[in-house]
Design a protein around this motif. Structure first.
Motif, PDB file in Angstrom:
ATOM      1  N   VAL A 113       0.859  -1.185   0.000  1.00 26.56           N
ATOM      2  CA  VAL A 113       0.000   0.000   0.000  1.00 26.56           C
ATOM      3  C   VAL A 113       0.891   1.229   0.000  1.00 26.56           C
ATOM      4  CG1 VAL A 113      -1.718   1.301   1.310  1.00 26.56           C
ATOM      5  CG2 VAL A 113      -1.866  -1.192   1.188  1.00 26.56           C
ATOM      6  N   ILE A 114       0.652   2.160  -0.908  1.00 25.82           N
ATOM      7  CA  ILE A 114       1.474   3.359  -1.037  1.00 25.82           C
ATOM      8  C   ILE A 114       0.851   4.482  -0.218  1.00 25.82           C
ATOM      9  CG2 ILE A 114       2.468   5.048  -2.626  1.00 25.82           C
ATOM     10  CD1 ILE A 114       3.498   2.138  -2.916  1.00 25.82           C
ATOM     11  N   VAL A 115       1.653   5.092   0.657  1.00 21.41           N
ATOM     12  CA  VAL A 115       1.202   6.193   1.505  1.00 21.41           C
ATOM     13  C   VAL A 115       1.980   7.448   1.140  1.00 21.41           C
ATOM     14  CG1 VAL A 115       0.969   7.037   3.872  1.00 21.41           C
ATOM     15  CG2 VAL A 115       0.636   4.601   3.379  1.00 21.41           C
ATOM     16  N   SER A 116       1.271   8.560   0.955  1.00 21.53           N
ATOM     17  CA  SER A 116       1.926   9.832   0.679  1.00 21.53           C
ATOM     18  C   SER A 116       0.994  10.958   1.115  1.00 21.53           C
ATOM     19  CB  SER A 116       2.303   9.942  -0.799  1.00 21.53           C
ATOM     20  OG  SER A 116       3.313  10.921  -0.994  1.00 21.53           O
ATOM     21  N   GLY A 117       1.352  12.196   0.723  1.00 21.16           N
ATOM     22  CA  GLY A 117       0.644  13.348   1.254  1.00 21.16           C
ATOM     23  C   GLY A 117      -0.261  14.089   0.304  1.00 21.16           C
ATOM     24  N   ALA A 118      -0.489  13.553  -0.903  1.00 18.92           N
ATOM     25  CA  ALA A 118      -1.403  14.144  -1.896  1.00 18.92           C
ATOM     26  C   ALA A 118      -0.975  15.526  -2.373  1.00 18.92           C
ATOM     27  CB  ALA A 118      -2.833  14.213  -1.352  1.00 18.92           C
ATOM     28  N   ALA A 119       0.290  15.892  -2.148  1.00 19.06           N
ATOM     29  CA  ALA A 119       0.782  17.187  -2.622  1.00 19.06           C
ATOM     30  C   ALA A 119       1.172  17.086  -4.090  1.00 19.06           C
ATOM     31  CB  ALA A 119       1.983  17.634  -1.789  1.00 19.06           C
ATOM     32  N   TYR A 120       1.506  18.224  -4.679  1.00 21.43           N
ATOM     33  CA  TYR A 120       2.023  18.222  -6.044  1.00 21.43           C
ATOM     34  C   TYR A 120       3.354  17.475  -6.078  1.00 21.43           C
ATOM     35  CZ  TYR A 120      -1.356  21.931  -7.239  1.00 21.43           C
ATOM     36  OH  TYR A 120      -2.490  22.659  -7.455  1.00 21.43           O
ATOM     37  N   GLY A 121       3.807  17.130  -7.268  1.00 22.91           N
ATOM     38  CA  GLY A 121       5.141  16.565  -7.436  1.00 22.91           C
ATOM     39  C   GLY A 121       5.209  15.078  -7.136  1.00 22.91           C
ATOM     40  N   ILE A 122       6.179  14.700  -6.301  1.00 23.52           N
ATOM     41  CA  ILE A 122       6.444  13.292  -6.011  1.00 23.52           C
ATOM     42  C   ILE A 122       5.238  12.619  -5.370  1.00 23.52           C
ATOM     43  CG2 ILE A 122       7.878  11.685  -4.710  1.00 23.52           C
ATOM     44  CD1 ILE A 122       9.292  12.988  -7.098  1.00 23.52           C
ATOM     45  N   ASP A 123       4.577  13.301  -4.424  1.00 20.51           N
ATOM     46  CA  ASP A 123       3.411  12.707  -3.761  1.00 20.51           C
ATOM     47  C   ASP A 123       2.358  12.299  -4.788  1.00 20.51           C
ATOM     48  OD1 ASP A 123       4.794  13.515  -1.529  1.00 20.51           O
ATOM     49  OD2 ASP A 123       3.081  14.455  -0.545  1.00 20.51           O
TER      50      ASP A 123
END
Length: 380
Positions: free
Chosen positions: A155-165
């Motif tokens: 499961v991929i977790v990130s911050g929903a920001a622009y760019g890498i997220d």
């Protein structure tokens, strides 16, 4: 061992109210909640119960009370339920126990939208984070890496920001995987606006979560504070691109402090966007990874998530027996070649064995005969 009773509706409502008046990561409130209930703490904040001698300071109490007067206690719960969401707190079956590693800064609760159990999904999750103003290289790597990890069941977790997220979320979704976005705003707020459709897709195919109640908007401090949740929730953090002052490095540092695996993807040495990642790797604070196999080997189950052994291509001459390889090395590169007797002197082998090996090499196309001499094929 008897199962622990589920939290009461009163405690859930009290924690929902606290999340409206307390900023994420408030260690003072966090310490109090380790020894008392949220309901009892609200009694003190509201003034219905007198604070003890070692309780909250008068200035802090005044700040909380000012916020409390503007809060409708049930509004957040009603709002999240209307969006098909829920508010989970410690003690719930869905609560990820690894968040308890945050100690005093453990979230009061989590506002969640999406299907599936957050606790179960987080058991096999990895954070993929990096620069907002990323390069095309960084976006490509983040997307490919996340897609590969999703195909392996992560499961991929990130911050929903622009760019890498955003690239990480899109990579997981494109591979038909599950992704979790940890927001610095309410789960009903699409931020940044340019990622509105992506955030909707995550809510449908994954999970949105936040410490902040519905309707809350992000601030600079909230972005930094949500990074600790990303780090604690996952088995490890991969930083794809990050400059020396990138916020993604704070996630990596929190992951390392929490004894989670911290990993970095190398980029061009001339790129400022990779300088922060390179510094992490060089200092030993992060492990270099290049694909999903290497990530899985670090954070997966022992013996089950091994990365493939790396090796260069196998050339035909690599398969030769030692004596044949020795004879081939002795054949000169010139067009004239050399007779068998000269090759025998160079190799220390008998002329009979050299001749035998030369014919073997000839059948494989490594050498050719020209009269009494043997030479390398002219096409070489």
């Amino acid at each position: 061992m008897a199962a622990r009773p589920a939290p009461s509706d009163q405690e859930r409502r009290a924690r929902a109210t606290l999340s409206s008046i307390v900023e994420p990561g408030d260690a003072v409130i966090g310490r109090r909640l380790l020894s008392t209930t949220a309901s009892a703490l609200l009694e003190v904040i509201s003034g219905r119960t007198a604070p003890g001698p070692d309780d909250l300071s008068s200035a802090r109490l005044a700040s909380y009370r000012a916020r409390l007067r503007a809060v409708d206690p049930g509004a957040g719960l009603e709002r999240v339920e209307a969006r098909g969401g829920r508010f989970i707190i410690p003690g719930d079956c869905e609560w990820p126990s690894q968040l308890d590693d945050l100690g005093d800064t453990r979230p009061i609760g989590l506002w969640v939208r999406g299907t599936g159990s957050l606790r179960l999904l987080a058991l096999r999750s990895v954070a993929v984070v990096g620069a907002r103003a990323c390069s095309a290289y960084g976006a490509h790597v983040a997307g490919e890496l996340s897609a590969q990890l999703a195909e392996r069941g992560w499961v991929i977790v990130s911050g929903a920001a622009y760019g890498i997220d955003a690239a990480a979320h899109r990579g997981a979704l494109a591979a038909g995987g599950i992704t979790v976005a940890v927001l610095a705003c309410g789960v009903d707020v699409a931020y940044p606006p340019g990622n509105t459709q992506l955030i909707r897709n995550i809510a449908e195919q994954g999970i949105l979560l936040s410490e902040l109640p519905p309707g809350e908007h992000p601030t600079r401090a909230r972005f930094v504070l949500r990074n600790r949740v990303i780090a604690a929730l996952t088995r490890g953090t991969v930083v794809v691109e990050a400059a020396m002052r990138s916020g993604a490095l704070s996630t990596a540092r929190r992951a390392r402090d929490l004894n989670r695996h911290t990993m970095g993807v190398a980029g061009p040495v001339t790129s400022e966007l990779s300088a922060g990642v390179h510094a992490l790797i060089r200092s030993g604070a992060a492990t270099l990874v290049t694909d999903a196999g290497e990530v899985g080997e670090l954070i997966g189950s022992i013996g089950d998530d091994l990365a493939p052994v790396r090796s260069g291509p196998v050339l035909p001459r690599d398969l030769l027996e030692p004596a044949a390889a020795q004879v081939l090395d002795a054949v000169p590169a010139g067009a004239d070649g050399a007779p068998v007797e000269r090759l025998a002197r160079r190799t220390g082998l008998s002329t009979d064995e050299v001749l035998q090996r030369l014919y073997e090499l000839g059948s494989l196309g490594h050498v050719e005969r020209s009269g009494a001499h043997w030479r390398l094929p002219r096409s070489r």
